[in-house]
Design a protein around this motif. Structure first.
Motif, mmCIF file in Angstrom:
data_model
loop_
_atom_site.group_PDB
_atom_site.id
_atom_site.type_symbol
_atom_site.label_atom_id
_atom_site.label_comp_id
_atom_site.label_asym_id
_atom_site.label_seq_id
_atom_site.Cartn_x
_atom_site.Cartn_y
_atom_site.Cartn_z
ATOM 1 N N VAL A 233 6.064 -0.827 7.999
ATOM 2 C CA VAL A 233 6.010 0.555 7.536
ATOM 3 C C VAL A 233 7.381 0.997 7.044
ATOM 4 O O VAL A 233 8.366 0.932 7.782
ATOM 5 C CB VAL A 233 5.522 1.504 8.648
ATOM 6 C CG1 VAL A 233 5.440 2.941 8.119
ATOM 7 C CG2 VAL A 233 4.165 1.055 9.179
ATOM 8 N N PRO B 15 1.198 -3.441 10.151
ATOM 9 C CA PRO B 15 1.881 -3.408 8.849
ATOM 10 C C PRO B 15 3.374 -3.139 9.001
ATOM 11 O O PRO B 15 3.823 -2.560 9.998
ATOM 12 C CB PRO B 15 1.187 -2.251 8.118
ATOM 13 C CG PRO B 15 0.629 -1.392 9.194
ATOM 14 C CD PRO B 15 0.273 -2.305 10.315
ATOM 15 N N GLU C 244 -6.549 1.695 5.028
ATOM 16 C CA GLU C 244 -6.420 0.525 4.150
ATOM 17 C C GLU C 244 -5.432 -0.483 4.730
ATOM 18 O O GLU C 244 -5.672 -1.698 4.708
ATOM 19 C CB GLU C 244 -5.947 0.960 2.767
ATOM 20 C CG GLU C 244 -6.990 1.671 1.921
ATOM 21 C CD GLU C 244 -6.451 2.013 0.541
ATOM 22 O OE1 GLU C 244 -5.550 1.285 0.058
ATOM 23 O OE2 GLU C 244 -6.909 3.008 -0.049
ATOM 24 N N ALA C 245 -4.299 0.033 5.235
ATOM 25 C CA ALA C 245 -3.272 -0.853 5.792
ATOM 26 C C ALA C 245 -3.758 -1.536 7.059
ATOM 27 O O ALA C 245 -3.510 -2.730 7.272
ATOM 28 C CB ALA C 245 -2.007 -0.053 6.077
ATOM 29 N N LYS D 228 -4.860 5.800 3.283
ATOM 30 C CA LYS D 228 -3.922 4.687 3.120
ATOM 31 C C LYS D 228 -3.650 3.962 4.433
ATOM 32 O O LYS D 228 -3.458 2.737 4.442
ATOM 33 C CB LYS D 228 -2.617 5.204 2.515
ATOM 34 C CG LYS D 228 -2.761 5.764 1.104
ATOM 35 C CD LYS D 228 -3.217 4.697 0.128
ATOM 36 C CE LYS D 228 -3.299 5.241 -1.293
ATOM 37 N NZ LYS D 228 -3.743 4.216 -2.264
ATOM 38 N N LEU D 229 -3.616 4.696 5.567
ATOM 39 C CA LEU D 229 -3.409 4.024 6.846
ATOM 40 C C LEU D 229 -4.595 3.135 7.189
ATOM 41 O O LEU D 229 -4.422 2.020 7.693
ATOM 42 C CB LEU D 229 -3.166 5.051 7.970
ATOM 43 C CG LEU D 229 -1.700 5.338 8.295
ATOM 44 C CD1 LEU D 229 -1.055 6.121 7.163
ATOM 45 C CD2 LEU D 229 -1.566 6.084 9.605
ATOM 46 N N LEU E 215 3.382 -0.964 4.156
ATOM 47 C CA LEU E 215 2.879 0.390 3.931
ATOM 48 C C LEU E 215 4.054 1.307 3.629
ATOM 49 O O LEU E 215 4.941 1.484 4.462
ATOM 50 C CB LEU E 215 2.123 0.897 5.164
ATOM 51 C CG LEU E 215 1.722 2.377 5.146
ATOM 52 C CD1 LEU E 215 0.759 2.669 4.006
ATOM 53 C CD2 LEU E 215 1.118 2.794 6.482
ATOM 54 N N ILE F 111 0.873 -1.182 0.000
ATOM 55 C CA ILE F 111 0.000 0.000 0.000
ATOM 56 C C ILE F 111 0.903 1.222 0.000
ATOM 57 O O ILE F 111 1.727 1.392 0.902
ATOM 58 C CB ILE F 111 -0.934 0.002 1.224
ATOM 59 C CG1 ILE F 111 -1.852 -1.220 1.169
ATOM 60 C CG2 ILE F 111 -1.744 1.295 1.288
ATOM 61 C CD1 ILE F 111 -2.695 -1.420 2.409
ATOM 62 N N THR F 112 0.768 2.067 -1.018
ATOM 63 C CA THR F 112 1.683 3.195 -1.203
ATOM 64 C C THR F 112 0.966 4.514 -0.999
ATOM 65 O O THR F 112 -0.088 4.763 -1.598
ATOM 66 C CB THR F 112 2.299 3.166 -2.618
ATOM 67 O OG1 THR F 112 2.982 1.915 -2.804
ATOM 68 C CG2 THR F 112 3.281 4.306 -2.790
ATOM 69 N N TRP F 113 1.563 5.349 -0.152
ATOM 70 C CA TRP F 113 1.053 6.695 0.091
ATOM 71 C C TRP F 113 2.110 7.683 -0.381
ATOM 72 O O TRP F 113 3.116 7.880 0.284
ATOM 73 C CB TRP F 113 0.751 6.882 1.578
ATOM 74 C CG TRP F 113 0.110 8.203 1.928
ATOM 75 C CD1 TRP F 113 -0.397 9.125 1.081
ATOM 76 C CD2 TRP F 113 -0.093 8.729 3.256
ATOM 77 N NE1 TRP F 113 -0.906 10.197 1.763
ATOM 78 C CE2 TRP F 113 -0.739 9.985 3.100
ATOM 79 C CE3 TRP F 113 0.192 8.261 4.533
ATOM 80 C CZ2 TRP F 113 -1.078 10.778 4.196
ATOM 81 C CZ3 TRP F 113 -0.154 9.051 5.618
ATOM 82 C CH2 TRP F 113 -0.780 10.290 5.452
#
Length: 281
Positions: free
Chosen positions: A154, A152, A102-103, A99-100, A112, A55-57
């Protein structure tokens, strides 16, 4: 979960140790280094090695920490209420997950990536401290608390555009990706161009590192730019003898647009060529 590198990514021993230390400590891995040294790709390869979703932010100068949690679209709810839309009765219809979120809600333990965190406002990292520490946050509009079912992995990247707050740094495991030496760079090239001519690589590497060491170069070429340059050299069938040539009129390397990325550096090499021609008279 242990990271040992992948066939597509040359990870040094100290980088592998840093990744696994961050996983063991369950702390964010803060990765710094020159642009183009593979910081973002590292997160992709960690996810591939661990068989975990990524998952990319991507952080921008206008990004706020709240956007990583969720956003409440009050304007759309007001418009729908005026139109008599039945969805307005459930405020959850107007909550957009960040995004957080989602993670935290991922069915498998994800990786993440918070990419280029130093682009945002100086308060951005501090605004995420509690959420990254406790791996939970509260949604005030619905009254629910979102907790990470699986913490996740991170990865946080920074290009050192601005200093990060001490409170944030204390909560991270830090690693600086040093620029690869010639031996490591050779290994990286072998991964991307397994059949490339050895003599071409030798001359290209020699010229590449010479360019990086020229005093006054504003933007030193990076690993990714070297790979682009090699790809062009192969495509244009430029041989090692062309790179080996030291004709003062050809001081700027062929296809230099892949290596020199601003007019100041091109001008610098043109001036050096002019000075070399004058000295040779």
């Amino acid at each position: 979960m242990r990271f040992t590198g992948t066939k597509n990514y040359v990870a040094t021993d100290d980088l592998r140790i840093a990744v696994n230390a961050a996983i063991t400590l369950q702390r964010p891995l803060l990765v710094k280094g020159e642009p183009g040294t593979g910081k973002t790709v590292l997160a992709e390869e960690i996810a591939a090695a661990l068989k975990a979703p990524l998952i990319t932010w991507h952080v921008k100068s206008t990004t706020k920490a709240q956007q990583g949690l969720y956003e409440y679209d009050a304007v759309s709810r007001l418009r729908d209420s005026q139109l008599g839309d039945a969805r307005v009765s459930d405020i959850g219809n107007y909550i957009k997950r960040g995004k957080l979120w989602e993670a935290f809600a991922a069915p498998e333990r994800p990786v993440l990536l918070i990419d280029e965190i130093d682009k945002a406002d100086i308060e951005f990292p501090n605004d995420l401290l509690l959420e990254l520490d406790r791996m939970e946050f509260h949604v005030y509009e619905t009254g629910e608390t979102i907790r990470a079912e699986r913490r996740p992995v991170v990865i946080v990247t920074s290009n050192n555009e601005k200093e990060l707050p001490d409170a944030f740094l204390r909560r991270c495991f830090f690693h600086y990706i040093r620029f690869p030496d010639a031996e490591t760079m050779q290994a990286i090239i072998d991964v991307h161009f397994p059949g490339i001519k050895k003599r071409l690589v030798e001359e290209a590497l020699k010229l590449f590192f010479e360019i990086r060491e020229v005093p006054g170069v504003k933007k030193k070429p990076s690993t990714s730019e070297l790979l682009d340059w090699l790809k062009l050299l192969v495509a244009e069938d430029i041989g090692p003898e062309t790179l080996r040539e030291r004709d003062p009129r050809k001081l700027i390397p062929p296809l230099h647009g892949a290596l020199l990325k601003n007019e100041q550096d091109v001008s610098l090499f043109e001036k050096l060529a002019f000075m070399t021609r004058r000295e040779g008279r």
